[in-house]
Design an enzyme around this catalytic site. Structure first.
Site, short mmCIF file in Angstrom:
data_model
loop_
_atom_site.label_atom_id
_atom_site.label_comp_id
_atom_site.label_asym_id
_atom_site.label_seq_id
_atom_site.Cartn_x
_atom_site.Cartn_y
_atom_site.Cartn_z
CG HIS A 32 25.86 7.54 -25.62
ND1 HIS A 32 25.95 8.91 -25.77
CD2 HIS A 32 26.78 7.22 -24.67
CE1 HIS A 32 26.86 9.38 -24.94
NE2 HIS A 32 27.38 8.38 -24.26
CD GLU A 49 23.44 14.65 -20.22
OE1 GLU A 49 23.70 13.93 -19.24
OE2 GLU A 49 22.42 14.49 -20.94
CG ASP A 107 -0.28 -0.28 2.49
OD1 ASP A 107 0.96 -0.46 2.47
OD2 ASP A 107 -0.95 -0.29 3.53
CE1 TYR A 134 30.36 6.62 -21.00
CE2 TYR A 134 30.19 6.61 -23.40
CZ TYR A 134 29.83 7.14 -22.18
OH TYR A 134 28.95 8.19 -22.13
CD GLU A 176 23.44 12.75 -23.18
OE1 GLU A 176 23.89 11.93 -22.36
OE2 GLU A 176 22.25 13.05 -23.27
CG ASP A 223 20.29 14.66 -18.84
OD1 ASP A 223 21.11 14.13 -18.08
OD2 ASP A 223 19.94 14.16 -19.93
NE ARG A 231 26.56 10.50 -19.95
CZ ARG A 231 26.58 9.29 -19.40
NH1 ARG A 231 27.26 8.32 -19.98
NH2 ARG A 231 25.92 9.04 -18.29
CG ASP A 249 23.69 11.39 -16.55
OD1 ASP A 249 22.98 12.40 -16.32
OD2 ASP A 249 23.64 10.74 -17.62
CG HIS A 258 21.03 3.05 -19.00
ND1 HIS A 258 20.17 2.47 -19.90
CD2 HIS A 258 21.30 4.28 -19.51
CE1 HIS A 258 19.93 3.31 -20.89
NE2 HIS A 258 20.61 4.41 -20.68
N1 GLY Z 1 20.44 11.04 -17.96
C1 GLY Z 1 19.91 10.45 -19.11
C2 GLY Z 1 20.63 10.92 -20.29
O1 GLY Z 1 21.68 11.50 -20.19
O2 GLY Z 1 20.16 10.80 -21.38
MN MN Z 2 21.01 13.15 -21.42
MN MN Z 3 22.30 12.53 -18.44
#
Ligand code: GLY
Ligand code: MN
Ligand code: MN
Length: 437
Positions: free
Chosen positions: A348, A405, A38, A386, A382, A269, A403, A258, A241
């Site tokens: 990415h 960003e 709950d 890696y 970003e 972000d 990274r 991040d 992730h």
């Molecule tokens: N924090 C998610 C991204 O950088 O896309």
């Molecule tokens: Mn992002």
């Molecule tokens: Mn991010």
């Protein structure tokens, strides 16, 4: 609060102009979600619903009906209920929906089955986003069926159901002055949190301790995380992730953070990477400077008229050339880009739209072409590298993950970096890491 009733009203007017005559748009609010037994997750309003109404309660439905004589903006909301309000807090109720949120007309949500079919009957086209909620999809289909079933009594059912998503998301993609003001605040707060995290870091601290510094900075401003933060030391930085955030930070490793916050449902972000002990090793510094150079080159590509992919292309060129220069790739730069050779270290894309959702709405292509950037669009930039343990790179590069960003708004002259208060030069980072309590 930076956004007020007039902002939400202006958005509804813009949407109504796109819907045209004889149309009706229907949007359900988010539902409360159970975490376990709950216990609920903290409630977060659906972004589309919030964008058009500013109404922050669950179990509501908004109807936008251009030209409707009894009112163009109708809210169905939870009714007032003294007992429930004692346990769970204030509800605006239908009266509050009118007086506090500017609805032209409002009803208890329990009455929707009796009232909404009559509103549908007056329209030719229903704008609704199918597929987000089976339950609500079924309800809408049910209402339409009821009307069709009554056709012999002279009732009329709309002949078309169209996707609302596309029209609405094109509006959300272009941020107004007041939205940019909120996003600037979100960028500044998250930048402060990153500075605090850098100052607090030293070998022997745990990833979750650094996460706590960031949460503290957000929470004390009445804000919260816009997504589960990543605090990844050493090899954990290579896990794109990673959200476990449980390991001890080691002397000689990098840490990748991040983390972004949410203000009035607008996200920031930001990613920063820095040495746990405050001093980059030679290899770490080479990779860091390369990612930073690629990010700066990409940000320079953010301006009206350039296409969405221009920053990504700039990153691929700088990273691939740099990887060849330091011996991590071998061959002709153009051919390596063409073949995607960089993908073993950079897997990415360079960014995404940013707004009420972290990965915000809006198309990236129009008729199979990357769309042109326009003032008011906000995106992340970003790039990263890696280098996993066991990769083809010489072991001296292993477990270096970087990274960087930032959140970048397109304006008439080019760009504005909303997250620029988070340090990113080697000198600024080395001066700050480990200086806190
Ligand atoms: N924090 C998610 C991204 O950088 O896309
Ligand atoms: Mn992002
Ligand atoms: Mn991010």
């Amino acid at each position: 609060m930076s956004l007020g009733l007039s902002d939400f009203a202006a958005r509804r007017r813009e949407l109504m102009a796109l819907l045209g005559e004889n149309a009706i748009a229907i949007l359900p609010a988010a539902r409360e979600t159970i975490r376990n037994r709950d216990v609920h997750y903290p409630f977060r309003q659906d972004s589309d619903f919030q964008y058009l109404t500013g109404f922050g309660e669950p179990d509501a439905v908004a109807v936008i009906a251009p030209g409707r004589p009894h009112g163009e903006f109708v809210l169905f909301v939870r009714d007032k209920d003294e007992k429930k309000e004692i346990w769970d807090g204030y509800r605006a109720g239908p009266e509050g929906a009118v007086n506090e949120y500017g609805a032209d007309d409002a009803f208890p949500i329990e009455d929707i089955d009796d009232i909404l079919p009559g509103m549908l009957e007056a329209s030719e086209r229903v704008f609704y986003t199918l597929g987000n909620s089976h339950e609500f999809d079924d309800k809408l289909i049910g209402w339409l069926k009821v009307l069709r079933g009554q056709s012999r009594t002279g009732k009329h059912a709309p002949s078309e159901v169209q996707s609302l998503e596309h029209l609405l998301h094109e509006l959300r993609l272009i941020k107004s002055g007041s939205e940019l003001k909120v996003m600037r605040q979100a960028g500044e707060l998250a930048a402060r949190a990153h500075r605090r995290a850098m100052a607090a870091t030293r070998p022997g601290k745990f990833e979750f301790e650094i996460e706590a510094e960031i949460s503290h900075e957000f929470n004390q401003e009445g804000s919260t995380h816009s997504y589960t933060p990543i605090v990844g030391g050493g090899a954990n930085g290579c896990v794109l992730h990673y959200i476990t955030n449980r390991d001890e930070l080691q002397d000689g490793d990098l840490v990748l953070i991040d983390a972004g916050c949410e203000i009035e449902c607008y996200a920031s972000d930001i990613t920063r990477t820095f040495p746990v002990n405050g001093k980059f090793t030679g290899e770490q510094r080479e990779i860091y400077e390369l990612v930073l150079a690629s990010q700066l080159a990409a940000i320079e590509e953010v301006r009206p008229g350039n296409h969405w992919n221009a920053p990504h292309e700039a990153v691929l060129r700088v990273l691939t050339q740099g990887l060849v220069d330091i011996g991590l790739l071998d061959g002709d730069v153009d051919a390596l880009i063409e073949d995607g050779a960089y993908q073993q270290f950079y897997m990415h894309r360079t960014g995404h739209w940013l707004g009420m959702d972290v990965h915000d709405v809006g198309d990236y292509q129009i008729e199979n072409q990357w769309r042109e950037l326009e003032p008011g669009m906000v995106m992340t930039v970003e790039p990263g590298l890696y280098i996993r343990e066991g990769s083809t790179a010489d072991p001296r590069w292993w477990n270096i993950a970087v990274r960087i960003e930032d959140d970048v708004a397109v304006n008439r002259n080019g760009y504005e970096v909303l997250s620029s208060a988070a340090p990113k030069t080697v000198a600024d980072i080395e001066a700050l890491v480990g200086t806190g309590e």
